[in-house]
Design a protein around this motif. Structure first.
Motif, PDB file in Angstrom:
ATOM      1  N   ALA A 197       0.834  -1.203   0.000  1.00  0.00           N
ATOM      2  CA  ALA A 197       0.000   0.000   0.000  1.00  0.00           C
ATOM      3  C   ALA A 197       0.867   1.250   0.000  1.00  0.00           C
ATOM      4  N   ALA A 198       1.902   1.251   0.840  1.00  0.00           N
ATOM      5  CA  ALA A 198       2.819   2.392   0.897  1.00  0.00           C
ATOM      6  C   ALA A 198       3.586   2.545  -0.411  1.00  0.00           C
ATOM      7  N   ARG A 199       3.919   1.430  -1.039  1.00  0.00           N
ATOM      8  CA  ARG A 199       4.670   1.455  -2.305  1.00  0.00           C
ATOM      9  C   ARG A 199       3.870   2.151  -3.399  1.00  0.00           C
ATOM     10  N   TYR A 200       2.593   1.791  -3.537  1.00  0.00           N
ATOM     11  CA  TYR A 200       1.770   2.412  -4.565  1.00  0.00           C
ATOM     12  C   TYR A 200       1.464   3.871  -4.239  1.00  0.00           C
ATOM     13  N   PHE A 201       1.361   4.200  -2.955  1.00  0.00           N
ATOM     14  CA  PHE A 201       1.211   5.598  -2.560  1.00  0.00           C
ATOM     15  C   PHE A 201       2.467   6.377  -2.929  1.00  0.00           C
ATOM     16  N   GLY A 202       3.626   5.724  -2.759  1.00  0.00           N
ATOM     17  CA  GLY A 202       4.889   6.345  -3.137  1.00  0.00           C
ATOM     18  C   GLY A 202       4.976   6.610  -4.628  1.00  0.00           C
ATOM     19  N   VAL A 203       4.418   5.706  -5.431  1.00  0.00           N
ATOM     20  CA  VAL A 203       4.383   5.913  -6.882  1.00  0.00           C
ATOM     21  C   VAL A 203       3.571   7.162  -7.210  1.00  0.00           C
ATOM     22  N   LEU A 204       2.436   7.340  -6.516  1.00  0.00           N
ATOM     23  CA  LEU A 204       1.603   8.520  -6.728  1.00  0.00           C
ATOM     24  C   LEU A 204       2.353   9.804  -6.376  1.00  0.00           C
ATOM     25  N   MET A 205       3.155   9.736  -5.295  1.00  0.00           N
ATOM     26  CA  MET A 205       3.844  10.922  -4.813  1.00  0.00           C
ATOM     27  C   MET A 205       5.184  11.154  -5.504  1.00  0.00           C
ATOM     28  N   GLY A 206       5.617  10.179  -6.321  1.00  0.00           N
ATOM     29  CA  GLY A 206       6.895  10.319  -6.995  1.00  0.00           C
ATOM     30  C   GLY A 206       8.092   9.981  -6.124  1.00  0.00           C
ATOM     31  N   TRP A 207       7.868   9.205  -5.052  1.00  0.00           N
ATOM     32  CA  TRP A 207       8.956   8.809  -4.160  1.00  0.00           C
ATOM     33  C   TRP A 207       9.693   7.595  -4.710  1.00  0.00           C
ATOM     34  N   GLY A 236      -1.368   1.937  12.299  1.00  0.00           N
ATOM     35  CA  GLY A 236      -2.698   2.541  12.249  1.00  0.00           C
ATOM     36  C   GLY A 236      -3.798   1.505  12.108  1.00  0.00           C
ATOM     37  N   SER A 237      -3.555   0.502  11.265  1.00  0.00           N
ATOM     38  CA  SER A 237      -4.537  -0.566  11.090  1.00  0.00           C
ATOM     39  C   SER A 237      -4.733  -1.343  12.383  1.00  0.00           C
ATOM     40  N   TYR A 238      -3.640  -1.582  13.104  1.00  0.00           N
ATOM     41  CA  TYR A 238      -3.749  -2.299  14.381  1.00  0.00           C
ATOM     42  C   TYR A 238      -4.543  -1.485  15.404  1.00  0.00           C
ATOM     43  N   VAL A 239      -4.265  -0.195  15.477  1.00  0.00           N
ATOM     44  CA  VAL A 239      -4.943   0.667  16.452  1.00  0.00           C
ATOM     45  C   VAL A 239      -6.457   0.658  16.215  1.00  0.00           C
ATOM     46  N   GLN A 245      10.833   7.096   2.842  1.00  0.00           N
ATOM     47  CA  GLN A 245       9.446   7.556   2.954  1.00  0.00           C
ATOM     48  C   GLN A 245       8.473   6.386   2.879  1.00  0.00           C
ATOM     49  N   VAL A 246       8.709   5.479   1.920  1.00  0.00           N
ATOM     50  CA  VAL A 246       7.808   4.336   1.739  1.00  0.00           C
ATOM     51  C   VAL A 246       7.880   3.399   2.943  1.00  0.00           C
ATOM     52  N   MET A 247       9.094   3.149   3.439  1.00  0.00           N
ATOM     53  CA  MET A 247       9.230   2.243   4.591  1.00  0.00           C
ATOM     54  C   MET A 247       8.583   2.835   5.835  1.00  0.00           C
ATOM     55  N   THR A 248       8.724   4.143   6.016  1.00  0.00           N
ATOM     56  CA  THR A 248       8.095   4.803   7.168  1.00  0.00           C
ATOM     57  C   THR A 248       6.577   4.751   7.057  1.00  0.00           C
ATOM     58  N   LEU A 249       6.073   5.039   5.857  1.00  0.00           N
ATOM     59  CA  LEU A 249       4.628   5.015   5.647  1.00  0.00           C
ATOM     60  C   LEU A 249       4.060   3.612   5.836  1.00  0.00           C
ATOM     61  N   SER A 250       4.786   2.591   5.401  1.00  0.00           N
ATOM     62  CA  SER A 250       4.306   1.217   5.586  1.00  0.00           C
ATOM     63  C   SER A 250       4.171   0.899   7.074  1.00  0.00           C
ATOM     64  N   GLY A 251       5.108   1.396   7.883  1.00  0.00           N
ATOM     65  CA  GLY A 251       5.006   1.212   9.329  1.00  0.00           C
ATOM     66  C   GLY A 251       3.804   1.932   9.909  1.00  0.00           C
ATOM     67  N   LEU A 252       3.549   3.145   9.419  1.00  0.00           N
ATOM     68  CA  LEU A 252       2.385   3.909   9.891  1.00  0.00           C
ATOM     69  C   LEU A 252       1.084   3.211   9.501  1.00  0.00           C
TER      70      LEU A 252
END
Length: 332
Positions: free
Chosen positions: A112-122, A139-142, A128-135
């Motif tokens: 999910a973070a990887r495809y979001f990174g593609v959208l953002m040009g990361w 977040g899903s667990y919370v 950025q992608v690894m940090t977002l994947s952790g979030l």
């Protein structure tokens, strides 16, 4: 067994678990792989999707039969316990708790973070992608830990959202292909005459089976499902059959958007090319937005299963510190 769990989910949530977990990012980008495996033979590709789906439906049907008879905690562990024995179920529960569910859940968070990174040009391998994947993972667990009813609603919502681009391509791609003749051409001609393997159909079926993975996780909420012995079997059968139908219609829609050789040459961008052809430049961008939503929906469904894995052992007074893991919070 007094498991202390609330019957909080209905049939719609169970169906959304089946459909929402199976339909992730794979369906959007597997068309090129299937076409390549079959040498651009569209009819053979559709047969591969159908056979892969048949495998899922047959498996789901067997689990549905078990679900009509047995309802404890974490359906797949229940069935292992009944069919093979408590010792096997214990080891299977450990496998599900520490390998199967966590591995799939964490990987989908990264996707999910990887495809979001593609959208953002990361950079897709950047921080950025690894940090977002952790979030995404935390977040899903919370959400699942503190608001399980919200997690159920989120599963239904994201499942509905991810079906939008699939149905749009299935309908408008088919119409587009019939008008310009591409669909008929793709069905009547073969892009290449050499195959990537000695058994192209089998190779393609293996690829489609991967896209049908994950439905088994829906059994993890059987103890929290209203009228589970009726609703869980319905969800397994209807959900699996629905996924097969959606996949095949979407695959045909893609074939109406671009020629097979263009799809094959495009690699993972083949689906984006098809969406841009039918829905203009905006379609390609929207595709990745829906893919991110789709992955987050799959992540939520997997997390619903993941958070219940150790509880399934604890409620049986097994596993690590069952007196801790079998406690159900009175508030959340």
């Amino acid at each position: 067994m007094d498991n202390g769990l609330e019957k909080r989910y209905g049939l719609l949530t169970a169906i959304a678990m089946v459909v929402g977990i199976v339909i992730g990012s794979g369906v959007f980008f597997k068309a090129e792989k299937v076409l390549t495996a079959t040498g651009g033979n569209l009819s053979l590709g559709i047969l591969a999707w159908l056979l892969g789906g048949l495998v899922m439906i047959l498996c789901a049907y067997n689990f549905a039969l078990m679900a009509t008879k047995h309802e404890k905690v974490s359906g797949v562990v229940d069935y292992a316990e009944v069919l093979v024995g408590g010792r096997y179920a214990y080891f299977f529960a450990w496998f599900a708790a520490v390998i199967y569910f966590p591995a799939m859940t964490s990987v989908v968070a990264w996707v999910a973070a990887r495809y979001f990174g593609v959208l953002m040009g990361w950079e897709i391998v950047g921080p950025q992608v690894m940090t977002l994947s952790g979030l995404f993972l935390v977040g899903s667990y919370v959400i699942n830990a503190l608001a399980p009813k919200l997690a159920g609603r989120l599963q239904v919502t994201t499942t509905a959202a991810k079906l939008i681009p699939l149905f749009l391509m299935a309908i408008f791609g088919t119409i587009f292909g019939l008008k310009n003749g591409i669909l008929v051409e793709n069905f009547t001609t073969t892009a290449v005459h050499t195959f990537t393997s000695k058994n192209p159909l089998f190779t393609a079926v293996v690829g489609t089976c991967f896209a049908y993975e994950g439905w088994i996780c829906a059994t993890s909420i059987n103890a929290e499902l209203k009228d589970a012995k009726k609703n869980l079997p319905l969800a397994l059968i209807f959900g699996s059959a629905f996924v097969v139908l959606v996949y095949i219609l979407y695959y045909i829609g893609l074939a109406g958007a671009v020629k097979n050789e263009v799809m094959m040459a495009g690699g993972e961008t083949g689906a984006r090319i098809a969406f841009e052809t039918v829905f203009m430049q905006l379609g390609g961008t929207l595709l990745f937005i829906f893919v991110v939503i789709s992955c987050l929906g799959t992540l939520n469904g997997l997390m619903m299963a993941c958070t219940r894995a150790f509880y399934a052992m604890g409620v049986r007074d097994e596993g690590p510190r069952p007196q801790v893991f079998k406690v159900v919070d009175t508030v959340t």
